[in-house]
Design an enzyme around this catalytic site. Structure first.
Site, PDB file in Angstrom:
ATOM      1  N   THR A 154       1.155  -1.147  -0.188  1.00 12.41           N
ATOM      2  CA  THR A 154       0.291  -0.192   0.076  1.00 12.41           C
ATOM      3  C   THR A 154       1.428   1.458   0.114  1.00 12.41           C
ATOM      4  O   THR A 154       1.130   1.814  -0.890  1.00 12.41           O
ATOM      5  CB  THR A 154      -0.822  -0.025   1.155  1.00 12.41           C
ATOM      6  OG1 THR A 154      -0.253   0.178   2.116  1.00 12.41           O
ATOM      7  CG2 THR A 154      -2.673  -0.905   1.415  1.00 12.41           C
ATOM      8  N   THR A 191      -2.508  -1.948   8.454  1.00 11.22           N
ATOM      9  CA  THR A 191      -2.232  -3.128   8.689  1.00 11.22           C
ATOM     10  C   THR A 191      -0.902  -3.392   8.006  1.00 11.22           C
ATOM     11  O   THR A 191      -0.657  -2.649   6.820  1.00 11.22           O
ATOM     12  CB  THR A 191      -3.230  -3.238   7.326  1.00 11.22           C
ATOM     13  OG1 THR A 191      -4.872  -3.508   7.837  1.00 11.22           O
ATOM     14  CG2 THR A 191      -3.244  -4.810   6.736  1.00 11.22           C
TER      15      THR A 191
END
Lengths: 403, 403
Positions: A154, A191
């Site tokens: 990400t 995350t």
């Protein structure tokens, strides 16, 4: 590590019996890979470690339940949408994602594990996900580990992979792994996902024990106690394709345990080094503690202090902040018997300042690997944790993540 | 608050019997005021609340011991050097500072309280301090509260003062106070100092109870539990000069208790609003909790999340981060029954996203006062805490504080 060696450029598909790929299904606005598929050539023993957050994403609830069976064969991961705080509809979409994978690769749905990472509170766009799964299925290959590593990123600036081989009595076994970083590592991790593979044959219950112990000493040393996100997941699949069965109590099993920890360490340190906006990897060592838990708590409190982390970004040997952070960890110690070194330079001895050259210290802190070493006089226990510094870019990256 | 009114422009010397000043003794490089002196015209009842950090600065050890007697008359504060981690020499210098004050103002050394704030690990330059004390002594005056407020500032951008008057049966009593901000409020507060005065007559033991309760609900709501610096101190001196004796159990005493809390609230919110680099005051409200402690823990965890704070800086209604922070607080709750509002805009109802206009939400977050309101469905308890957003300037200010 005796009898083992790192596999240069290795990763998720270095162990035998695993094929993987990563494709772009349109979740990332920039058209980059955002869907990873890992398929084993047989049913594997499987283990998982999950977030302790009260708020758990649908794929965490789903996959945790699956790994309780100890068996799995496929892992699918999407980046871009976390499928967290999405209610019953989110769970239905997670199940639909597993079903689509089951159909696309021809594996029983019971053996499919699902992870998601990205923005919280948005539903998965199932048309994109399903199309991506069908596009990925025919592309999985035994050299697809790197593409898989790219697809789960990400805000990571580079992919995180590692693999090693261990010579055992029964032959060579391999352990590989991939991870994606967290936004900031600590104290408020975005995350963190990691998938490990091995071609050793290990009983599911033993595999779970090995993974839990390794995660505790590695990935959990990059986060604050309990500071896990809604989606954090670490999975380990053992294919047994190497034809080597490992049983607890043997030297080979111990080598395997150590190998899993080494791979987890590599990936955990890579995550810390690549924290959002990070310019350096910071290793915080606390020694001389009464017990390991206390050492760990103090190390994490130092590693999570924004004042310590901004000082490290600025190469400022402001050691008082380290002392303050240690002191507020809630672990009793005698501050008049403490030693502290920053980047190898003694700055405190027996709780009192040691004169040092501020320019030399500042230059030493400019390294990309910096150690903060605090030694108490309470006992023999020690612990280490990893973090990064705290820069302007951290603020930039996080100030407008969704807008 | 019935029977009470704020005193416009009031502060430390609004209550009768107190004179103060602030002078420049050369600790601040820019030549600004850095030494505060408060002198009461008589012996006062005194109370103090101190940092819970394991590492405690010399003046904290010194002043804590003094306030155990319940009596004091003078407070001296220097800004620039914290006198923390300075060993026996630091304690000797703290005592010398008190002795210098005693000589300069002609008050018994037993009645002098000392606070310091600034860089940790440096010894006080006693020549500057002593000269400053002698310069300040003849300058104390009953309208010197503002100069005192200026002298204790470190990275504060403006002074923090408040005062109010309460009409009691026996006549008017006044409460005044001054505070200096912390670098960042949470989770890693730099030194927070506050001195309160009152001209009511209150027994030392009662005064301590009132202060402890007020600090718990105000200043401690701006910090993480235990996240106090090496020097944090709140002092309250009661001169009795108003000739009004207040006794527990009376309505007037209750009004006094409330008045102390109101002043502490004013100062605590001013500190949060003026956090380093802050662009807004953030009030985090948690309701519907099983108990107050749980509500407070969740509120503080949200308020301390760098990911939440950077999103607020960016006016980004990224509510998933609030959910994540709440979930990692270690307090159990049912995430499917949670409501969340950002700046008055409903974003989550019963744990599920509520569609909202992102531009309207972003505009609402641009306010200088923003509320994050989380409502659980566990019980009736609630708690509020205050913080600020997390900006580029926070990093700038802290990256090179000592170099």
């Amino acid at each position: 590590m005796a009898n083992s060696q790192f596999l240069e450029g290795g990763g998720l598909t270095s162990p035998q019996g695993f094929a993987a790929t990563g494709v772009a299904c349109g979740l990332k606005k920039n058209g980059q890979r955002d869907l990873m598929l890992l398929v084993a050539d047989r049913e594997c023993a499987a283990a998982g470690v999950y977030t302790r957050n009260v708020v758990q994403a649908a794929p965490v609830l789903f996959t945790r339940k699956r790994t309780r069976t100890g068996r799995a064969r496929v892992v699918v991961i999407n980046a871009g949408v976390a499928n967290a705080c999405t209610g019953d509809e989110g769970m239905a979409r997670c199940e639909a994602m597993a079903s689509a994978v089951s159909a696309a690769v021809g594996v029983s749905g019971d053996l499919v594990l699902v992870c998601s990472t990205g923005v919280i509170g948005r539903q998965l766009p199932m048309d994109l996900i399903t199309a991506g799964i069908h596009a990925a299925a025919p592309l999985v290959s035994t050299d697809g580990g790197h593409a898989a590593a790219l697809a789960i990123m990400t805000t990571d600036t580079h992919p995180k992979e590692a693999a090693l081989a261990i010579a055992t009595e029964g032959g060579t076994v391999r352990i590989g792994g991939v991870a994606k970083g967290s936004g900031m590592i600590a104290p408020n991790m975005a995350t963190m996902l990691s998938v490990l593979t091995t071609d050793a044959q290990v009983e599911p219950r033993e595999l779970q024990r090995v993974l839990t112990a390794a995660v505790d000493r590695t990935f959990n040393r990059v986060t604050v106690d309990g500071d896990t996100s809604t989606n954090d997941t670490v999975l380990l699949l053992a294919s047994g394709a190497a034809g080597v069965r490992l049983q607890r109590g043997t030297a080979d099993f111990a080598a395997f345990e150590e190998g899993v920890e080494v791979i987890c360490t590599q990936l955990a340190r890579a995550i810390a080094r690549d924290g959002e906006g990070a310019t350096k990897l910071v290793t915080v060592q606390v020694g001389g503690a009464a017990d390991i838990a206390g050492a760990e708590t103090i190390a994490r409190t130092i590693a999570n202090s924004p004042l310590v982390k901004t000082a490290l970004f600025g190469n400022d040997p402001n050691w008082g902040r380290v002392m303050m952070a240690a002191g507020r960890a809630g672990v009793p110690f005698d501050p008049t018997r403490v030693d502290l070194d920053l980047a190898g330079i003694p700055v405190v001895r027996s709780g009192q300042p040691v004169p040092f050259d501020i320019d030399i210290a500042s230059a030493a802190l400019k390294a990309t690997d910096v150690t903060v070493a605090l030694t108490l006089a309470e006992g023999e226990a020690s612990a280490e944790c990893w973090t990064c510094d705290f820069s302007y870019d951290y603020v930039r990256i996080n100030a407008d993540y969704t807008t």
